[in-house]
Design an enzyme around this catalytic site. Sequence first.
Site, PDB file in Angstrom:
ATOM      1  N   LYS A 105     -11.070   6.109  16.475  1.00  0.00           N
ATOM      2  CA  LYS A 105     -10.036   6.729  17.309  1.00  0.00           C
ATOM      3  C   LYS A 105      -8.984   7.353  16.411  1.00  0.00           C
ATOM      4  CE  LYS A 105      -6.142   5.212  18.920  1.00  0.00           C
ATOM      5  NZ  LYS A 105      -5.309   6.446  18.813  1.00  0.00           N
ATOM      6  N   GLU A 118      -4.026  -1.587   6.866  1.00  0.00           N
ATOM      7  CA  GLU A 118      -3.097  -0.946   5.933  1.00  0.00           C
ATOM      8  C   GLU A 118      -1.867  -0.615   6.754  1.00  0.00           C
ATOM      9  OE1 GLU A 118      -0.929   1.973   4.610  1.00  0.00           O
ATOM     10  OE2 GLU A 118      -2.773   3.162   4.644  1.00  0.00           O
ATOM     11  N   CYS A 174       3.405   5.905   4.229  1.00  0.00           N
ATOM     12  CA  CYS A 174       3.648   4.460   4.163  1.00  0.00           C
ATOM     13  C   CYS A 174       4.023   4.007   2.756  1.00  0.00           C
ATOM     14  CB  CYS A 174       2.416   3.703   4.641  1.00  0.00           C
ATOM     15  SG  CYS A 174       0.904   4.214   3.824  1.00  0.00           S
ATOM     16  N   GLU A 196      11.581   0.476   7.514  1.00  0.00           N
ATOM     17  CA  GLU A 196      10.823   1.607   6.985  1.00  0.00           C
ATOM     18  C   GLU A 196      11.380   2.891   7.584  1.00  0.00           C
ATOM     19  OE1 GLU A 196       6.177   2.776   6.124  1.00  0.00           O
ATOM     20  OE2 GLU A 196       6.640   1.642   7.940  1.00  0.00           O
TER      21      GLU A 196
END
Length: 495
Positions: free
Chosen positions: A189, A267, A301, A397
């Site tokens: 997906k 991850e 990331c 983040e």
Amino acid sequence: MDNVTPPKPGFRAASSFVYDKAFVNGEWVAASSGKTFEVLNPANGKLIGSVPDMDATDTENAIKVAYKAFQSWKETTAKERSALLRRWGELMVENKEELSKLLTTEMGKPLAESAGELGYGAGFLELFAEEAKRVEGDIIQTPIKTRRLLVLKQPIGVSGMITPWNFPSAMITRKAGAAIAAGCTVVLKPAEDTPYSALALCELAKEAGIPPGVLNVVTCSRDNASQVGRALCESPLVTKMSFTGSTVVGKLLLQQCASTVKKVSLELGGNAPFIVFQSADVDAAVQGAMGAKFRCSGQTCVCANRIYVHESIYDEFVQKLAATVEKDLKVGDGIAPGTTQGPLINKKAVEKIEAHVQDAVTKGAKVVCGGKSKGGNFFEPTVLSEVTGDMRCSKEEIFGPIAGILRFKTEEEVVALANTTSSGLAGYFYSRDLGQIWRVAERLESGLVGVNEGVISVPDAPFGGWKESGLGREGGRYGIDEYLEIKYVCMGGLN
């Protein structure tokens, strides 16, 4: 007409890669409900097109297709799989220019970065084409003369995958390339924001000769994402799950996979420290920070999230970084020549960045440059000085173009600060002290460490995080192990 340059071999226009169907069993298919969802260009808000809004039923059908295909695909030789993967990668390279335009249109990053991603993604297919032929077991010395002890490595089975919008091509080849090389089949997906790059890769995989059912892509909107993800996680026919995305969603998927005890690769989010020690080459550190912070408009990331600079060089670093940002970075549509900073992925992302800047300024930070929205999904590359650990841009983040710079005094202090987070994906530092380089590289609690380098990802190296930044590794020779099971065989009666 005599002056028209003929198309390059394998050339196709970008528009020919825009598919309005999902890809299952080697065919272009609609959602069983007939529903679709729209995909917009983040640079201008214009409609790119619509793709199927698939649901759990569609996903379960794709899983059955992949399971059936696995029964024959697992019997192919490593050499056969290697040749197909290599050809798939070659087709990516042949069509890189047009695939880059497609990627920039749906994701927003500048064309140069999109081309870099396509090369990076093709590199994974080249790598795993080679690693397919290096999957080797062992013969163990036996303690009993009449027995022989063998270890086999075999494909784990149908592999479910969910990929992110910020690297819509490379994250597919990093995952699917490893799985297919190992002899597994895939149900994937893609992110709802960037389905077209995934579908284009399906067409190239088909052209490369990868058989029907080996690679399947199920598209869906944000509204259906949870049920599609649950179907992948809870299906007993899926024996491996790989996800790249937020820590919150990763934890949820891990819980869902527990019901069938799947092997899982995650991850997840990062909060990368970027440390500039007193001995560092400040100019080199500034260039490293530019790559580590502002690549993809800060939407990776592994982006530098907390920039720690020794107090003795703090003012120099801040001044030079801000000057470089103002000189070298140009915000605009990624298709436009000279653009280095494309849009953020959507309005919600812009609102988050605005809130981070406002929070920092309220708590005493200073805006050295940038700091404002430029309309639509665009935000100025921003440098904040006098940042402290209680500000949101230090604790969360960022995923945007904010470089918040903090002071530190000692190595012990900054390493402790760098490690004071539940994340552990990437970390960076600049130093010319060899002893310090060894100490800090070993003490940083992260899966990736850049020493005097700001952009460190390559297909040949393992990629993954410590702590709540994930499980398992992707890329490099370690990446294929995630899609293999180890079987011990004891052969007796050998007199």
